[in-house]
Design an enzyme around this catalytic site. Structure first.
Site, PDB file in Angstrom:
ATOM      1  N   LYS A 122       0.838  -1.207   0.000  1.00  0.00           N
ATOM      2  CA  LYS A 122       0.000   0.000   0.000  1.00  0.00           C
ATOM      3  C   LYS A 122       0.869   1.252   0.000  1.00  0.00           C
ATOM      4  O   LYS A 122       0.592   2.216  -0.700  1.00  0.00           O
ATOM      5  CB  LYS A 122      -0.927  -0.002   1.214  1.00  0.00           C
ATOM      6  CG  LYS A 122      -2.116  -0.926   1.038  1.00  0.00           C
ATOM      7  CD  LYS A 122      -2.850  -1.216   2.322  1.00  0.00           C
ATOM      8  CE  LYS A 122      -3.814  -2.377   2.080  1.00  0.00           C
ATOM      9  NZ  LYS A 122      -4.311  -2.979   3.287  1.00  0.00           N
ATOM     10  N   GLN A 127      -5.780  -2.190   9.113  1.00  0.00           N
ATOM     11  CA  GLN A 127      -5.545  -3.503   8.515  1.00  0.00           C
ATOM     12  C   GLN A 127      -6.168  -4.606   9.379  1.00  0.00           C
ATOM     13  O   GLN A 127      -5.940  -4.658  10.589  1.00  0.00           O
ATOM     14  CB  GLN A 127      -4.032  -3.730   8.368  1.00  0.00           C
ATOM     15  CG  GLN A 127      -3.642  -4.989   7.645  1.00  0.00           C
ATOM     16  CD  GLN A 127      -4.008  -4.985   6.166  1.00  0.00           C
ATOM     17  OE1 GLN A 127      -4.027  -3.939   5.510  1.00  0.00           O
ATOM     18  NE2 GLN A 127      -4.325  -6.144   5.631  1.00  0.00           N
ATOM     19  N   ASP A 141     -12.035   1.713   2.918  1.00  0.00           N
ATOM     20  CA  ASP A 141     -12.324   0.282   2.771  1.00  0.00           C
ATOM     21  C   ASP A 141     -13.811   0.045   2.482  1.00  0.00           C
ATOM     22  O   ASP A 141     -14.194  -1.053   2.067  1.00  0.00           O
ATOM     23  CB  ASP A 141     -12.007  -0.451   4.086  1.00  0.00           C
ATOM     24  CG  ASP A 141     -10.625  -1.067   4.118  1.00  0.00           C
ATOM     25  OD1 ASP A 141     -10.168  -1.546   3.077  1.00  0.00           O
ATOM     26  OD2 ASP A 141     -10.019  -1.067   5.208  1.00  0.00           O
TER      27      ASP A 141
HETATM   28  N1  GUN Z   1      -7.123  -7.443   5.338  1.00  0.00           N
HETATM   29  C1  GUN Z   1      -7.182  -8.155   4.171  1.00  0.00           C
HETATM   30  N2  GUN Z   1      -7.750  -7.413   3.202  1.00  0.00           N
HETATM   31  C2  GUN Z   1      -8.052  -6.219   3.745  1.00  0.00           C
HETATM   32  C3  GUN Z   1      -8.641  -5.030   3.233  1.00  0.00           C
HETATM   33  O1  GUN Z   1      -9.041  -4.916   2.063  1.00  0.00           O
HETATM   34  N3  GUN Z   1      -8.761  -4.014   4.117  1.00  0.00           N
HETATM   35  C4  GUN Z   1      -8.366  -4.103   5.405  1.00  0.00           C
HETATM   36  N4  GUN Z   1      -8.541  -3.054   6.208  1.00  0.00           N
HETATM   37  N5  GUN Z   1      -7.812  -5.196   5.916  1.00  0.00           N
HETATM   38  C5  GUN Z   1      -7.662  -6.235   5.083  1.00  0.00           C
END
Ligand code: GUN
Length: 280
Positions: free
Chosen positions: A49, A93, A116
């Site tokens: 990211k 996350q 998200d």
């Molecule tokens: N963990 C795995 N995929 C994601 C996601 O798309 N967003 C978040 N916040 N955590 C994750």
């Protein structure tokens, strides 16, 4: 033999669009990523990211908190980020260590910064089709389906898995495009038979090689959301690629399919959040 859908190429094109728009319109955009504990997979995602933010010209703020972080501490950080004008998007996350209440954490994020699209407000907006953000992985899957040129309208779509993060919103996005959608799960009877009806099959089960050729209709579009780490360290999807690719018309590989799309959509959502907030 199926055509392989190149998630890396599709995601690169989206990131380039985001980068070009940010540069052209001189947009100030910031994304805060919060990671709690030491889950190695989460670490990899968070690093990716960060790299994508750098590429796009989005300022990234990273908060790595210790495993034993309390709810109070995490909520305090979220409050600070909610109030910070330099932060347009907040991503915590998942999964979180077990002493932390994921639902309460998600609900604390300002819906305007919830890139998200996990907050109840955003989930509700998606349900009625009035949204600013789409959840990253399902939106990425839709982009991959669009890249094939196959229209969803009127097609039999089967989603395997009903998680809040992937399965349920995926079903909703297919429905928005007028697919006839079935969601399968662990209690589904005659799973193989239901899957064989699918013109578009989306596997989000979290079990390596779960979808076998006998579950796939000749000429189907197969989207594999699974990222499973095998004992030998290799990544493997939910779909038995070798045999299913003999039957499908289009198929996503793992890695290099849905995975890169999640981050591309996150960049797009952060840009959208920044544009909305900068205009307020
Ligand atoms: N963990 C795995 N995929 C994601 C996601 O798309 N967003 C978040 N916040 N955590 C994750």
């Amino acid at each position: 033999m199926a055509q392989i859908i190149d998630g890396k190429a599709v995601s690169a094109a989206i990131k380039e669009q985001v980068r070009d728009e940010i540069a052209r319109d001189n947009i100030k955009a910031g994304l805060a990523v919060v990671i709690v504990g030491n889950d190695p997979a989460s670490r990899v995602y968070v690093n990716n990211k960060k790299k994508a933010c750098e590429f796009c010209g989005i300022k990234s703020f990273e908060y790595a908190l210790p495993e034993e972080t309390t709810m109070e501490q995490l909520l305090e950080l979220i409050d600070t980020l909610n109030a910070d004008k330099n932060v347009n998007g907040i991503l915590v996350q998942l999964p979180l260590p077990k002493q932390l209440d994921e639902k309460a954490v998600i609900e604390r994020i300002s819906p305007k910064k919830d890139v998200d699209a996990f907050h109840e407000t955003n989930v509700g907006k998606i349900m009625i089709g009035n949204y600013s953000f789409l959840p990253c992985t399902p939106a990425g899957c839709m982009e991959l389906i669009h890249s094939t040129g196959v229209s969803v309208a009127g097609k039999e779509c089967v989603v395997i898995g009903r998680s809040n993060i992937v399965g349920k919103p995926m079903a909703m996005l297919l429905l928005h495009e007028n697919g006839t959608v079935t969601v399968c799960h662990s209690k589904t009877k005659n799973l193989a038979e239901v899957c064989r009806r699918a013109d578009i099959l989306v596997a989000a089960v979290g079990k390596p090689n779960f979808v076998t050729a006998d579950m796939v209709k000749e000429g189907a579009v197969v989207i594999d959301v699974g990222i499973n780490r095998l004992e030998n360290g290799k990544l493997c999807g939910d779909v038995k690629f070798d045999e299913v690719s003999e039957k499908a018309s289009f198929i996503t590989p793992v890695p290099g399919g849905v995975g890169p799309m999640t981050i591309a959509t996150l960049m797009k959502n952060t840009l959208t959040a920044a544009k909305i907030q900068n205009n307020e």
